[in-house]
Motif scaffolding. Sequence first.
Motif, PDB file in Angstrom:
ATOM      1  N   GLY A   1       0.822  -1.203   0.000  1.00  0.00           N
ATOM      2  CA  GLY A   1       0.000   0.000   0.000  1.00  0.00           C
ATOM      3  C   GLY A   1       0.860   1.259   0.000  1.00  0.00           C
ATOM      4  N   LEU A   2       1.874   1.261   0.843  1.00  0.00           N
ATOM      5  CA  LEU A   2       2.742   2.439   0.917  1.00  0.00           C
ATOM      6  C   LEU A   2       3.438   2.672  -0.424  1.00  0.00           C
ATOM      7  CD1 LEU A   2       4.305   1.912   4.454  1.00  0.00           C
ATOM      8  CD2 LEU A   2       2.456   3.448   3.802  1.00  0.00           C
ATOM      9  N   LEU A   3       3.926   1.583  -1.003  1.00  0.00           N
ATOM     10  CA  LEU A   3       4.614   1.681  -2.282  1.00  0.00           C
ATOM     11  C   LEU A   3       3.678   2.191  -3.367  1.00  0.00           C
ATOM     12  CD1 LEU A   3       7.385   0.837  -3.561  1.00  0.00           C
ATOM     13  CD2 LEU A   3       6.171  -1.162  -4.397  1.00  0.00           C
ATOM     14  N   LEU A   4       2.431   1.694  -3.327  1.00  0.00           N
ATOM     15  CA  LEU A   4       1.427   2.093  -4.308  1.00  0.00           C
ATOM     16  C   LEU A   4       1.292   3.603  -4.332  1.00  0.00           C
ATOM     17  CD1 LEU A   4      -2.195   0.591  -4.362  1.00  0.00           C
ATOM     18  CD2 LEU A   4      -1.195   2.090  -5.998  1.00  0.00           C
ATOM     19  N   GLY A   5       1.132   4.154  -3.147  1.00  0.00           N
ATOM     20  CA  GLY A   5       0.909   5.594  -3.075  1.00  0.00           C
ATOM     21  C   GLY A   5       2.049   6.382  -3.702  1.00  0.00           C
ATOM     22  N   VAL A   6       3.251   5.957  -3.412  1.00  0.00           N
ATOM     23  CA  VAL A   6       4.408   6.666  -3.976  1.00  0.00           C
ATOM     24  C   VAL A   6       4.486   6.417  -5.478  1.00  0.00           C
ATOM     25  CG1 VAL A   6       6.903   6.919  -3.892  1.00  0.00           C
ATOM     26  CG2 VAL A   6       5.643   6.442  -1.797  1.00  0.00           C
ATOM     27  N   GLY A   7       4.249   5.180  -5.859  1.00  0.00           N
ATOM     28  CA  GLY A   7       4.392   4.809  -7.261  1.00  0.00           C
ATOM     29  C   GLY A   7       3.421   5.515  -8.186  1.00  0.00           C
TER      30      GLY A   7
ATOM     31  N   PRO B   1       0.483  15.145   0.398  1.00  0.00           N
ATOM     32  CA  PRO B   1      -0.334  13.933   0.576  1.00  0.00           C
ATOM     33  C   PRO B   1       0.012  13.185   1.857  1.00  0.00           C
ATOM     34  CG  PRO B   1       0.471  14.068  -1.670  1.00  0.00           C
ATOM     35  CD  PRO B   1       1.112  15.181  -0.927  1.00  0.00           C
ATOM     36  N   LEU B   2       1.298  13.114   2.190  1.00  0.00           N
ATOM     37  CA  LEU B   2       1.700  12.436   3.415  1.00  0.00           C
ATOM     38  C   LEU B   2       1.081  13.098   4.638  1.00  0.00           C
ATOM     39  CD1 LEU B   2       5.465  11.433   3.218  1.00  0.00           C
ATOM     40  CD2 LEU B   2       3.579  10.063   4.037  1.00  0.00           C
ATOM     41  N   ALA B   3       1.159  14.433   4.633  1.00  0.00           N
ATOM     42  CA  ALA B   3       0.626  15.158   5.790  1.00  0.00           C
ATOM     43  C   ALA B   3      -0.871  14.911   5.916  1.00  0.00           C
ATOM     44  CB  ALA B   3       0.921  16.641   5.620  1.00  0.00           C
ATOM     45  N   LEU B   4      -1.547  15.022   4.772  1.00  0.00           N
ATOM     46  CA  LEU B   4      -2.992  14.832   4.787  1.00  0.00           C
ATOM     47  C   LEU B   4      -3.352  13.423   5.260  1.00  0.00           C
ATOM     48  CD1 LEU B   4      -5.750  15.981   4.119  1.00  0.00           C
ATOM     49  CD2 LEU B   4      -5.462  15.224   1.764  1.00  0.00           C
ATOM     50  N   SER B   5      -2.616  12.448   4.751  1.00  0.00           N
ATOM     51  CA  SER B   5      -2.908  11.052   5.133  1.00  0.00           C
ATOM     52  C   SER B   5      -2.713  10.840   6.622  1.00  0.00           C
ATOM     53  CB  SER B   5      -2.005  10.093   4.360  1.00  0.00           C
ATOM     54  OG  SER B   5      -2.140  10.291   3.004  1.00  0.00           O
ATOM     55  N   THR B   6      -1.635  11.414   7.147  1.00  0.00           N
ATOM     56  CA  THR B   6      -1.381  11.244   8.581  1.00  0.00           C
ATOM     57  C   THR B   6      -2.518  11.837   9.390  1.00  0.00           C
ATOM     58  OG1 THR B   6       0.938  11.583   8.007  1.00  0.00           O
ATOM     59  CG2 THR B   6       0.408  11.456  10.337  1.00  0.00           C
TER      60      THR B   6
ATOM     61  N   VAL C   1      -4.512   1.390   8.554  1.00  0.00           N
ATOM     62  CA  VAL C   1      -5.368   2.505   8.154  1.00  0.00           C
ATOM     63  C   VAL C   1      -4.557   3.524   7.359  1.00  0.00           C
ATOM     64  CG1 VAL C   1      -6.770   4.416   8.979  1.00  0.00           C
ATOM     65  CG2 VAL C   1      -6.954   2.201  10.072  1.00  0.00           C
ATOM     66  N   PHE C   2      -3.347   3.768   7.816  1.00  0.00           N
ATOM     67  CA  PHE C   2      -2.514   4.739   7.098  1.00  0.00           C
ATOM     68  C   PHE C   2      -2.284   4.284   5.654  1.00  0.00           C
ATOM     69  CE2 PHE C   2       0.268   8.223   6.625  1.00  0.00           C
ATOM     70  CZ  PHE C   2       1.305   7.803   5.813  1.00  0.00           C
ATOM     71  N   ALA C   3      -1.967   3.016   5.488  1.00  0.00           N
ATOM     72  CA  ALA C   3      -1.732   2.516   4.127  1.00  0.00           C
ATOM     73  C   ALA C   3      -2.971   2.733   3.264  1.00  0.00           C
ATOM     74  CB  ALA C   3      -1.358   1.033   4.160  1.00  0.00           C
ATOM     75  N   ALA C   4      -4.138   2.413   3.820  1.00  0.00           N
ATOM     76  CA  ALA C   4      -5.374   2.570   3.059  1.00  0.00           C
ATOM     77  C   ALA C   4      -5.635   4.032   2.716  1.00  0.00           C
ATOM     78  CB  ALA C   4      -6.550   1.989   3.847  1.00  0.00           C
ATOM     79  N   VAL C   5      -5.472   4.886   3.715  1.00  0.00           N
ATOM     80  CA  VAL C   5      -5.720   6.314   3.496  1.00  0.00           C
ATOM     81  C   VAL C   5      -4.713   6.876   2.505  1.00  0.00           C
ATOM     82  CG1 VAL C   5      -5.678   8.576   4.614  1.00  0.00           C
ATOM     83  CG2 VAL C   5      -6.796   6.670   5.740  1.00  0.00           C
ATOM     84  N   TRP C   6      -3.478   6.464   2.660  1.00  0.00           N
ATOM     85  CA  TRP C   6      -2.385   6.923   1.784  1.00  0.00           C
ATOM     86  C   TRP C   6      -2.691   6.594   0.330  1.00  0.00           C
ATOM     87  CZ3 TRP C   6       1.221   9.984   0.644  1.00  0.00           C
ATOM     88  CH2 TRP C   6       2.330   9.625  -0.134  1.00  0.00           C
TER      89      TRP C   6
END
Lengths: 665, 178, 161
Positions: free
Chosen positions: A403-409, A429-434, A455-460
Amino acid sequence: MYPELGQLALILALLLAVLLSVVPLVGALTGRDSLQAFARPLASGMFVFTGLAFAILAHAFLVDDFSVAYVANNSNSMLPWYYKFSAVWGGHEGSLLLWALMLSGWTLAVTIFSRKLPSVMISQVLSVLGMIAVGFFLFVIITSNPFDRLLPNIPADGRDLNPLLQDIGLIMHPPMLYMGYVGFSVAFAFAIAALINGRLDAAWARWSRPWTTVAWAFLTVGIALGSWWAYYELGWGGWWFWDPVENASLLPWLSGTALMHSLAVTEKRGVFKSWTVLLAIVSFALSLLGTFLVRSGVLTSVHAFASDPERGSFLLMLLGITVVASLVLYAFRAPVVHVRSRYGSLSREVFLLFNNVLLVSATALVGIGTLYPLVLDYLEMGKLSIGEPFFNTTFSPLAVATGLLLGVGIFSRWKKTDGGWLARKLLWPLALSTAITAAVMIGYGGFTPWAFLGVFAAVWVTVATFWDLWDKSSSRNGRLYGLRRQSRSYWGMVLGHLGVAMVMAGATIVSNYGIERDVRMQPGDSAMVGDYRIVFTDIGQREGPNYTSEYGSFDVYLDGKQVSELHPEKRNYTVGMSMMTEADIDAGLFRDVFVAIGERISDEAWAIRVQYKPLVRWLWLGALVMALGGFLAIADKRYRIRVSKEKEAKVIQPDASGKTAEVTS
Amino acid sequence: MKRLFLFLPLIVAVAVGVFLFAGIGKDPTRLESVLIGKPVPEFSLESLNDPERRLDTSLLKGEVSLLNVWAEWCPSCWDEHKYLMHLSKDKGVRIVGLNYKDEREAAFRFLNQLGNPYETIIFDPKGKLGFDLGVYGAPETFVIDADGVVRYRHVGVVNQKVWEQELLPVINKAKGNS
Amino acid sequence: MRRFPILLFALFALSFTVQAEVKDVYDFDTRAEEQRYQNLIAELRCPKCQNNNIADSNSAISQDMRDEVYRMMKNGASNEEIVDALVSRFGEFVQYKPPVDRRTILLWAFPAIAVIGGFLVVVGVVMRSRRREQQGETLSQEDKRKAERILAGESDESAKG
């Protein structure tokens, strides 16, 4: 009389499959158009006869022909007609016939949707599909004939369909699943054809993609249906058990996801061809492995069909021949030449490579965890069980990492992405997700590290997806225009990724914030689960079409107001003498309240299972969104470009060695 | 060199195939007892026939015996009982019964109807000894040697095949050792 | 303000509907203990079922095992002690979490090995691609010949080597 016709139809289908495996392939290898032309009619004929066999079997069920052993074992005169129909695939023999039908159907679909492909390629693909069909028809006819008769002692009535299977979810689950499993055979056939004729190029990837995506989408739906069914039907509120049969369906799904993404890279940039071909072979091999595991009795599972060593050996042989032959072909014919393509360290290609690393690691993890007890037992090192605790600990980090990789990718570009640019792009985006994740944690009232990560991964993923959508849809002509301008392929990707986020969110929230209680209740008692009060009002007897039941009544209150009335049952199916717990659920988009009746503790009191399940529906809704994304993606314009007359003229005829020149469109 | 790597998937597949093949036909639910080589767990239970008499692990010491877990409500126990009678009366095997989670009346009914092959019967209405022995479903039969150590556990019905192929060899070995 | 007496009356009436909290099938002092019990029984396997944990199984042996778990919890046993007690009777089979020992070290370590290994492979691939880029774009003799062949209109260059 009809069942014998059914048997005949199967044999005819087998014969056509044999011809299909041989004739077009010979035509392709020798350049004889006339032989290649046989492919389409043979495929159609195979489908017609398989369909006929299936129809005859269904007819036998619907008219209660108990002279057919399979009908007698899986049906009953008191069974409602729609379950009589779904009982066709309720047991081993019939479900294999369904498999064969789907295989014939996909083969026919390949002939219909590939008119623009060079005849040589298509002939090879269809021959490979024909070979697989031969294997399955042989298996059915020799070891698992659904048309075996019980003459002369026709039983007066049947043994009834397993009550667990008398349910809408279970009606839909096998067909969807098989559509997925069988669908991967098409990508497999394309891969084998490419290895045979040596044409492993971007065009091959482009043609394999829609077939892979649609098979993947069906498999997603099939798995989601199974999980949903287990949740409401089995009475325990669980939605995934890491049971060997469940894992068997997850394996091709994980590798199929990797394959989908790898095909994107190969199509776009022509790289990683060897790897993609291997994934195509592996995904189908895993589908076959799943079929084997469910029916061989090698691993214990609640989901397994009755096991039979003879069938197990035959299936293993089928699996073995297919896998060994294709992997030998791969080892000798896969390309080793490095394509001179350059890509930067943060390019989209690299991100997708990492995606593949994680997904394939996950596939291998699930595979090893499932088969390890078997290996240890073989080596006489003991009888171990590997279940939920193991998989939860090891699989979750991989899922979160993906999930984390997806967001960056999502923000990465093909060929080259500037590191500094990427980092700057990610900050907001990181700030918003956090922030959103923190809000969710507070809302659900508890912080645990794993809950946070999930949850962070999903939101991210969600934030990144929408952020990218926003970026891409900016246009001089307005936002709406910009959105509409995006291709269906892009929207498919958006939905696919949002679906994943929903599934991750649902899984994390329900695992970490769900509440399960087993309480002793008698009519008049009430129990608290979370903020909900469950009041046991009554329990009495009730009769259904083929069962009698203890029918309970429960009122559910939230903050003093009644929210719903639930009626869980304990059903006694008269024919099979089996007892089934039917839970009742107050379903909601953001939470379920789940009540099931357990054991009777005394004359008055029962053990009642009450559960609070936040966001559980997101698991299956997310899966549906994913599948929708897949179906949307294949409706993309690029797969529907009409070949104009001029372009057709440019197609150079294939020469004797089977090498063609251009592929138009 | 790269070519060699391409053979890796094939090797893995063949290895997996070997394990799968070995697994066919095996019963994945047969569990070997963890107590093999360990003494029978301590217990203090009544005798079925004589409620005054208390039995303990000394019952199983002194000679090699079979400990048969049975109950009136267990259908397979009805099937195997005839063979147990044969073993006890005709072959002189010492069989101690463990009446598992049963009621006295039911147990007596069973014995009156089918005969009594047991030298002594331990009455375990709550299944405590059964639990400590790792019994998970009747009938089960243990081979206990003269020192009260568990040598073998068979789950399921005892018939001629089971006797000759599984139990007798263990009994002979146990007798040879003591 | 006029609503106040109605509100008071409603609260008064409601208080009669608040019922005594039911007992759990097994009684626990705290919700945390109850949760601990639920987690334990979800991790233990029913020895005779077709792959169920003892929480979800209605068989007699599962009932006995749940009773034993509860009994030991009440006597202050730790999770480890409870699992060991059951394993010593029924075997390792009843633990859904495989022990970490010589046999299973490969199993537990696998995810880390796979991901790190895969990561290294990708890094290797990327570095090799970058090295090639740095080596410049002069074509080798072989490539020159290939290019000529393509320009002459034969098979396309991405066929296998």
